[in-house]
Design an enzyme around this catalytic site. Structure first.
Site, short mmCIF file in Angstrom:
data_model
loop_
_atom_site.label_atom_id
_atom_site.label_comp_id
_atom_site.label_asym_id
_atom_site.label_seq_id
_atom_site.Cartn_x
_atom_site.Cartn_y
_atom_site.Cartn_z
N LYS A 56 0.82 -1.33 0.04
CA LYS A 56 0.15 -0.12 0.10
C LYS A 56 0.88 1.39 -0.09
CE LYS A 56 -3.85 2.15 2.84
NZ LYS A 56 -4.38 1.71 3.99
N SER B 240 -9.37 2.06 3.12
CA SER B 240 -8.51 2.83 2.23
C SER B 240 -7.28 2.05 1.38
CB SER B 240 -7.65 3.95 3.10
OG SER B 240 -6.67 3.05 4.19
N SER C 205 -10.01 -0.44 6.84
CA SER C 205 -9.20 -0.21 5.77
C SER C 205 -8.93 -1.42 5.09
CB SER C 205 -8.13 0.96 5.99
OG SER C 205 -8.78 2.17 5.94
#
Length: 548
Positions: free
Chosen positions: A119, A194, A218
């Site tokens: 990420k 996210s 997330s």
């Protein structure tokens, strides 16, 4: 005006340069794969991509599958998924150097030769961690985060970084630099966030193991929306050193870093690899708890608590059915299921989560947006954070009879004194003890809970920040929670959705009904939860659910 225009122009130039770098990354991936295919025309990439992680890693370690075959198979597939969903922000070209060196290791790590995706907010040396902010461009990380260092030591090859929503405080995946990421199962749907770039890439088969973070769901939203598995561990089970968070320094809602993969066994293998001496040496604040094989491989029947709703966000018909069917199948498999009663979730969401994260009235959150070009993705929170306290009080008071939830959110976003913040932390501790006592009184091992789903339409998560109640509860409690897909939306679910009203019958409930609409065939997941530090038990339960 001229100064503003020049500043905006300068920012747009930075965005343009970042987009060109993203384009170049995809071209580099394409060239690398083409080169490999020309040199090795007989390699069957499709059969490599079909192998589950445990089998793939076994073949890599016993030498029956060369690391470069696996690497370029995944670079090729990742390129395809990135072209379709816009999930990759950067190709880590040094991964090719690491691959060449991988042929001569002294000892083989558990993830030897496995390509992994990372990420955006997790530091990789020499690459930006932007969080979707222009100001963070061209500020490469000085060193790898601890998680990435441990992955490398275990032989894994981080090869791409993936997209996130601006600020990370969102469960969609869109920012001004890299744009919107799409769900690989249906492009009109959000991949969740996210860790949305990870969800899309792993869900589309372009990565066999991905890493994200979770402060309100997330990791779990992208996994549920894209039909894969994820584990949010206890906050400090894996090191967060070198990982940038959305709201730095807040302690009320606990963030965690964790893995995403197609199946539970892959998550377990990943946790085995990460919970090593390397992790504990590189970050001494992480408790030295190696993976407990005995707990994970136990077959004794479990005592499982469950609930179908939190009485705050009304579950979609498919969510409710997912829990009911899973409960029935678990009972048929010999486990004991016990109803668990949730109370005051509205208080937890407003008073612990929203107030906890924005205890400074949103000042530090606002600071992140200073000098940025666009703030629209965070509409409501942004506007509220900017409002003076007296205005928040007035609006909250006026709104209370008509839209109580909106009134609560406004009240929760006022500036707190230090004394109030300490009291809040004490209150959260108390809540945690009460929740655990209720759990122990019922003598539970684990808990089966709903997970928001199916995937919402693009743009809807930004309007539905209140729908994080099912996930964020376990960040406030700091319990490990995993997600496993169990069913798909049926035409009957769609039919039933027409009667969806919600518990508050407000604008949010009406919007959520629209966001769920038209989802036949999309996956729906459940959450599997355990007590703090019991990731192995959580994974064992996830494995049981997956096998039903």
């Amino acid at each position: 005006l001229l100064l503003r225009w020049r500043r905006r122009r300068r920012l747009w130039k930075k965005v343009e340069a970042a987009r060109q770098r993203q384009e170049r990354s995809l071209v580099q991936m394409e060239m690398a794969v083409r080169r490999f295919r020309e040199q090795h025309p007989s390699v069957n990439m499709v059969s490599i991509l079909k192998l589950p992680l445990p089998e793939l890693s076994k073949k890599l370690r016993d030498g029956s599958l060369p690391p470069e075959h696996v690497f370029y198979a995944y670079v090729g597939k990742a390129l395809q998924i990135a072209t379709e969903t816009n999930c990759i922000t950067e190709y880590l070209q040094e991964s090719e150097t690491q691959l060449r060196k991988a042929k001569l290791p002294e000892k083989l790590g558990l993830l030897y030769g496995v390509p992994v995706s990372i990420k955006d907010s997790i530091d990789c040396e020499g690459h930006d961690s932007t969080l979707g902010f222009i100001k963070n461009l061209n500020k490469p990380a000085a060193e790898d985060s601890v998680v990435v260092q441990v992955l490398r030591r275990q032989g894994a090859i981080p090869f791409v970084k993936t997209n996130v929503p601006q600020s990370l405080i969102s469960y969609d995946c869109n920012n001004l630099i890299f744009g919107q990421t799409f769900n690989p199962l249906l492009y009109t749907r959000s991949p969740g966030g996210s860790s949305g770039g990870e969800g899309a890439l792993v869900g589309g088969g372009g990565s066999i193991l991905g890493f994200g973070t979770d402060v309100g769901g997330s990791l779990r939203f992208p996994a549920a929306f894209c039909g894969i598995c994820a584990l949010k561990p206890t906050g400090n089970r894996l090191s967060k050193k070198g990982i940038i968070s959305g709201v730095v320094g807040q302690k009320a809602v606990v963030a965690a870093v964790g893995p995403m993969a197609k199946d539970v066994e892959s998550l377990a293998l990943c946790m085995r690899a990460l919970l090593s001496e390397d992790m504990f040496n590189l970050d001494s604040t992480v408790p030295p708890l190696p993976f407990n094989e005995e707990v994970y491989s136990s077959t004794r029947p479990l005592r499982i608590g469950y609930y179908e709703t939190d009485f705050f966000t009304m579950p979609s018909p498919a969510m409710r059915r997912a829990v009911r069917e899973t409960k029935q199948l678990l009972e048929d498999a010999g486990h004991t299921l016990v109803p668990f009663e949730l109370t005051n979730i509205d208080y937890v969401i407003f008073n612990f989560c929203v107030r906890g994260m924005f205890a400074d009235g949103g000042t530090s959150f606002l600071k992140k947006f200073k000098g940025e070009l666009e703030k629209s993705s965070m509409g409501l929170f942004f506007w509220l954070a900017k409002s003076p306290s007296w205005l928040k009080t007035v609006i909250s008071w006026i709104a209370k009879p008509f839209v109580p939830r909106f009134s609560h959110i406004i009240r929760s976003m006022r500036t707190n004194t230090v004394d109030e913040v300490w009291s809040l932390h004490h209150e959260i501790e108390d809540f945690c003890h009460q929740f655990t006592a209720q759990w122990k009184k019922l003598n539970l091992d684990v808990m089966l809970c709903p997970m928001l789903g199916p995937a919402l339409g693009i743009g809807y998560p930004g309007k539905l920040s209140v729908a994080v109640s099912y996930t964020m509860l376990y960040n406030a409690l700091d319990f490990p929670a995993g997600v496993v897909p169990v069913t798909m939306v049926t035409d009957e679910d769609e039919q039933e959705l027409k009667g969806y009203k919600g518990y508050f019958r407000d604008w949010w409930d009406r919007t959520l009904a629209k966001a769920f609409h038209g989802s036949a065939g999309l996956p729906v997941a459940v959450q599997c939860v355990a007590l703090p530090w019991q990731e192995e038990l959580c994974l064992r339960f996830m494995k049981e659910v997956e096998a039903l």
